[in-house]
Scaffold this active site. Sequence first.
Site, PDB file in Angstrom:
ATOM      1  N   SER A  15       0.812  -1.222   0.000  1.00 32.41           N
ATOM      2  CA  SER A  15       0.000   0.000   0.000  1.00 32.41           C
ATOM      3  C   SER A  15       0.842   1.267   0.000  1.00 32.41           C
ATOM      4  CB  SER A  15      -0.884   0.011   1.253  1.00 32.41           C
ATOM      5  OG  SER A  15      -0.075  -0.244   2.398  1.00 32.41           O
ATOM      6  N   ALA A  86       7.628  -3.589   3.736  1.00 32.23           N
ATOM      7  CA  ALA A  86       6.906  -3.047   4.894  1.00 32.23           C
ATOM      8  C   ALA A  86       7.864  -2.736   6.033  1.00 32.23           C
ATOM      9  CB  ALA A  86       5.847  -4.045   5.352  1.00 32.23           C
ATOM     10  N   LYS A 167      16.784   0.577  10.085  1.00 31.86           N
ATOM     11  CA  LYS A 167      17.083   0.010   8.761  1.00 31.86           C
ATOM     12  C   LYS A 167      18.390  -0.791   8.786  1.00 31.86           C
ATOM     13  CE  LYS A 167      14.785   0.313   5.688  1.00 31.86           C
ATOM     14  NZ  LYS A 167      13.591  -0.540   5.398  1.00 31.86           N
TER      15      LYS A 167
HETATM   16  N1  NAP Z   1      10.849   6.668   0.666  1.00 28.33           N
HETATM   17  C1  NAP Z   1      12.171   6.628   0.708  1.00 28.33           C
HETATM   18  O1  NAP Z   1      12.842   7.633   0.404  1.00 28.33           O
HETATM   19  C2  NAP Z   1      12.883   5.354   1.087  1.00 28.33           C
HETATM   20  C3  NAP Z   1      14.273   5.311   0.911  1.00 28.33           C
HETATM   21  C4  NAP Z   1      14.958   4.139   1.226  1.00 28.33           C
HETATM   22  C5  NAP Z   1      14.262   3.048   1.705  1.00 28.33           C
HETATM   23  N2  NAP Z   1      12.921   3.113   1.892  1.00 28.33           N
HETATM   24  C6  NAP Z   1      12.236   1.913   2.401  1.00 28.33           C
HETATM   25  O2  NAP Z   1      11.245   1.524   1.475  1.00 28.33           O
HETATM   26  C7  NAP Z   1      10.149   0.890   2.162  1.00 28.33           C
HETATM   27  C8  NAP Z   1       8.840   1.578   1.780  1.00 28.33           C
HETATM   28  O3  NAP Z   1       8.960   2.971   2.079  1.00 28.33           O
HETATM   29  P1  NAP Z   1       7.873   4.049   1.575  1.00 28.33           P
HETATM   30  O4  NAP Z   1       8.570   5.333   1.394  1.00 28.33           O
HETATM   31  O5  NAP Z   1       7.065   3.464   0.482  1.00 28.33           O
HETATM   32  O6  NAP Z   1       7.009   4.196   2.918  1.00 28.33           O
HETATM   33  P2  NAP Z   1       5.432   4.203   3.174  1.00 28.33           P
HETATM   34  O7  NAP Z   1       4.708   4.824   2.052  1.00 28.33           O
HETATM   35  O8  NAP Z   1       5.287   4.793   4.539  1.00 28.33           O
HETATM   36  O9  NAP Z   1       5.075   2.651   3.221  1.00 28.33           O
HETATM   37  C9  NAP Z   1       5.359   1.847   4.320  1.00 28.33           C
HETATM   38  C10 NAP Z   1       4.612   0.545   4.157  1.00 28.33           C
HETATM   39  O10 NAP Z   1       4.904  -0.321   5.277  1.00 28.33           O
HETATM   40  C11 NAP Z   1       3.689  -0.787   5.837  1.00 28.33           C
HETATM   41  N3  NAP Z   1       3.893  -0.956   7.291  1.00 28.33           N
HETATM   42  C12 NAP Z   1       4.458  -0.085   8.162  1.00 28.33           C
HETATM   43  N4  NAP Z   1       4.468  -0.603   9.398  1.00 28.33           N
HETATM   44  C13 NAP Z   1       3.899  -1.828   9.313  1.00 28.33           C
HETATM   45  C14 NAP Z   1       3.606  -2.852  10.259  1.00 28.33           C
HETATM   46  N5  NAP Z   1       3.898  -2.714  11.560  1.00 28.33           N
HETATM   47  N6  NAP Z   1       3.014  -3.987   9.819  1.00 28.33           N
HETATM   48  C15 NAP Z   1       2.702  -4.147   8.513  1.00 28.33           C
HETATM   49  N7  NAP Z   1       2.955  -3.219   7.561  1.00 28.33           N
HETATM   50  C16 NAP Z   1       3.538  -2.069   7.968  1.00 28.33           C
HETATM   51  C17 NAP Z   1       2.669   0.295   5.525  1.00 28.33           C
HETATM   52  O11 NAP Z   1       1.359  -0.258   5.525  1.00 28.33           O
HETATM   53  P3  NAP Z   1       0.030   0.691   5.563  1.00 28.33           P
HETATM   54  O12 NAP Z   1       0.152   1.680   4.439  1.00 28.33           O
HETATM   55  O13 NAP Z   1      -1.087  -0.245   5.320  1.00 28.33           O
HETATM   56  O14 NAP Z   1       0.041   1.341   6.899  1.00 28.33           O
HETATM   57  C18 NAP Z   1       3.108   0.709   4.123  1.00 28.33           C
HETATM   58  O15 NAP Z   1       2.585  -0.186   3.171  1.00 28.33           O
HETATM   59  C19 NAP Z   1      10.492   0.961   3.648  1.00 28.33           C
HETATM   60  O16 NAP Z   1      11.127  -0.232   4.013  1.00 28.33           O
HETATM   61  C20 NAP Z   1      11.499   2.112   3.713  1.00 28.33           C
HETATM   62  O17 NAP Z   1      12.357   2.016   4.829  1.00 28.33           O
HETATM   63  C21 NAP Z   1      12.206   4.246   1.595  1.00 28.33           C
END
Ligand code: NAP
Length: 324
Positions: A15, A86, A167
Amino acid sequence: MSGKEGEVVCVTGGSGYIGSWLVRLLLDRGYTVRATVEDLKDEKATKHLEALEGAELRLRLFQMDLLDYDSIVAAVNGASGIFHLASPVIVHQVHGPEKELLAPAIKGTKNVLRAAKELGVRRVVVTSSVSAITPCHNWPADVVKDENCWTDVDYCIKKGLWYPVSKTLAEKAAWEFAQEKGLDVVVVNPGTVMGPILPPVLNASMLMILSLLQGCTEVYEDAFMGSVHVKDVALAHILVYENTSASGRHLCVEAISHYGDFAAKVAELYPEYNVPRLPKDTQPGLLRTKNASKKLMDLGLQFIPMDQIIKDSVESLKSKGFIS
Ligand SMILES: NC(=O)c1ccc[n+]([C@@H]2O[C@H](COP(=O)([O-])OP(=O)(O)OC[C@H]3O[C@@H](n4cnc5c(N)ncnc54)[C@H](OP(=O)(O)O)[C@@H]3O)[C@@H](O)[C@H]2O)c1
């Protein structure tokens, strides 16, 4: 559509900002996708996924809690691959780091990998971050940072930087599990991810560019190492999944750059906004390079340049009504 019809994969965090793009590209390629959300009743997490092309026939959503092993097993059962995205992304105002960040990130990753092993999953792609690469201090000053560099966890704990701690320890736990249990794990380490937004809510990285456009002068000294288009991040996940030769960590940035470079480019492209003038070298000592993500380039990824990342981000923020 490529020849992936019938192959079932699971995307945890489907999501989310990156997860939604990954689900979209997987459906486009003909995969059957099992995507997890935290709350199936939350339309902000489900509606944009259900609207994707191919979703009606080949997407199934599962309610999953990273600390509830059985909910993970239900989502993963029958998948030949897992993309584990997630994880809570909370960069500011962490009140209870263990509960809010560390447990879901670290224990959650172990739970997903345990389920993968028990259910005979072929390969797991784990989404780590540049936050598991930098800030690091035991790295030679004249060498460009790469996948061999690891975040200094003690420094982050002292400074209260709980997201990089989560992380880094989650990625380390993944490698430990893979080695001990003989599970095929590959890792993608994206930089600051930006570009078109599919969900109706803003994630932390898109909030960063929004704040910059609104005049925020915060310098992301410990967090920024370069930007990357969200579509490229999704594609990187698929490339490392499909290429059996891919192994280890994969730094995923269009270039290693300073936050000051990024802010200056936003100001140049969008002079009508109140973008602050920041020092050019916001990350003292960070060596810039265009070829930081050589491993992904060798797999065929041609990174979308910073100008386009910024344009796609700002236009998406405008069209979604986050900025006028
Ligand atoms: N955005 C960046 O710049 C970036 C950079 C490097 C790495 N990342 C990594 O990429 C991944 C996705 O990031 P994003 O930016 O797309 O973040 P996001 O939009 O906040 O998405 C986070 C996702 O994790 C799920 N989630 C969080 N806590 C959870 C839990 N306790 N149990 C089950 N599901 C859980 C959320 O579900 P719901 O939506 O249903 O709550 C959502 O689908 C993460 O691992 C993040 O550390 C992101």
